[in-house]
Design an enzyme around this catalytic site. Structure first.
Site, PDB file in Angstrom:
ATOM      1  NE  ARG A  21      -1.460   2.656   2.662  1.00 27.88           N
ATOM      2  CZ  ARG A  21      -1.083   3.867   3.072  1.00 27.88           C
ATOM      3  NH1 ARG A  21      -1.107   4.893   2.229  1.00 27.88           N
ATOM      4  NH2 ARG A  21      -0.657   4.063   4.313  1.00 27.88           N
ATOM      5  CG  ASP A  22       3.222   4.351   2.961  1.00 30.35           C
ATOM      6  OD1 ASP A  22       2.795   5.264   2.253  1.00 30.35           O
ATOM      7  OD2 ASP A  22       3.987   4.537   3.918  1.00 30.35           O
ATOM      8  CB  CYS A 246       3.198  10.915   1.241  1.00 32.26           C
ATOM      9  SG  CYS A 246       1.551  11.658   1.197  1.00 32.26           S
ATOM     10  CG  ASN A 255       7.365   3.358   3.927  1.00 33.53           C
ATOM     11  OD1 ASN A 255       6.674   3.815   4.812  1.00 33.53           O
ATOM     12  ND2 ASN A 255       6.947   3.286   2.670  1.00 33.53           N
TER      13      ASN A 255
END
Length: 323
Positions: A21-22, A246, A255
């Site tokens: 997801r991220d 993001c 991340n």
């Protein structure tokens, strides 16, 4: 359980794999549904048991994640494996319940500057949405976690007041959150800040479990993760290969990488249940699909001690006589 000599073994850490997801939401390349299913399946095979698999947000805002239902339909359903879906409103909750996720994660930014750009709503409006979502999810038996984004700093509003984060955490706990995550969305936090904020939030939310989510934008992500562990946080987010960021935050890089985090934890005697080599291989595989090299270093350097036959050129054993 105790180590040799009777000392207690370090408490284990649960990894929440956020790559599907991220990790994908900020990539220019859009993976096919089949590749997303394969990515998550490989993560499961590597021993990762809690995976942020999909996002139930407006597909026009995040087209990389528009196929949530199709991805969920193709995932392996194994005992002990839990899939998380990102939810921001009631429509997203309905989709999450229909899709069969095991948990819903609601993101509430700590700053209005980020919240309006990222979610099209103020912080107060997102807290109101949480108040509406949480009881409905509870009635359906779906646990809700709350991630407080920009908890350590905002690209638009600057420093995030710790008391603002504490108040949001308190309201999340009151709404029924089973877990609260502190997220360094743009990678500005440092260990002293992590230590102080974790302590203040824990004091405010009592027994609600804490989780931390770090980005390595300024090369502090792994130090921050270890500091969180030292402060008693036993759930950490990470992304295979170090992919992510993001799309609504300028210069937000990836991340912390799952394989690099695993190396840090495992070498420190902290169990995770995940396999380092297999996880690093997933990061390399994902890099090939996205057309970019992972930022993770564990896959390039390998583990330690390296498992090579004695006498192999370049090893300590073969070079011993040269010293």
């Amino acid at each position: 359980m105790a180590e040799a000599g009777g000392a207690p073994a370090p408490e284990p850490v649960e990894i929440v794999e956020v790559g599907p997801r991220d990790g994908l939401q900020n990539e220019s390349a859009v993976l096919s549904t089949e590749d997303k299913i394969e990515l998550i399946t490989r993560c499961v095979r590597a021993g990762l048991r809690r995976i942020e698999a999909v996002s139930f947000v407006n597909p026009k805002r995040v087209p990389q994640l528009a196929d949530a239902e199709a991805v969920l339909a193709g995932l392996p359903r194994e005992a002990g494996v839990r899939y998380i879906g990102l939810v921001l409103n009631r429509r997203g909750l309905d989709r999450a319940l229909a899709g069969g996720v095991h948990e819903a994660n609601v993101v509430v930014a700590a700053t209005d500057g980020f919240s309006v750009r990222n979610q099209g709503a103020t912080v107060e409006q997102m807290l109101a949405a949480l108040d509406a979502i949480a009881p409905e999810a509870a009635a359906a038996g779906l646990p809700v976690s709350v991630t407080i984004s920009t908890a350590f700093g905002c690209p638009f509003d600057g420093e995030t007041p710790p008391e603002r984060v504490v108040e949001i955490a308190r309201r999340a706990a009151a709404a029924g959150a089973a877990e609260i995550a502190l997220a360094d969305t743009i990678g500005v936090g440092v260990p002293a800040q992590v230590r102080a904020l974790v302590r203040r939030v824990r004091a405010a939310v009592g027994g609600v479990a804490l989780r931390c989510h770090f980005h390595n934008t300024r090369n502090t992500g792994y130090a921050n993760a270890w500091t969180a562990y030292e402060e008693g946080v036993r759930v950490l987010d990470s992304s295979v290969g170090g992919f992510g960021g993001c799309p609504f935050a300028p210069a937000a890089t990836g991340n912390i990488a799952t394989e690099d985090l695993l190396y840090t934890l495992h070498r420190s005697g902290v169990a995770t249940g995940a396999d380092e080599d297999r996880t690093a291989a997933v990061g390399d595989w994902l890099g090939e699909r996205l057309g970019g090299r992972p930022t993770a270093l564990r896959g390039r350097a390998g583990g330690f001690p390296a498992e090579v036959p004695p006498g192999t050129p370049g090893t300590v054993a073969s070079n011993a006589q040269a010293r």
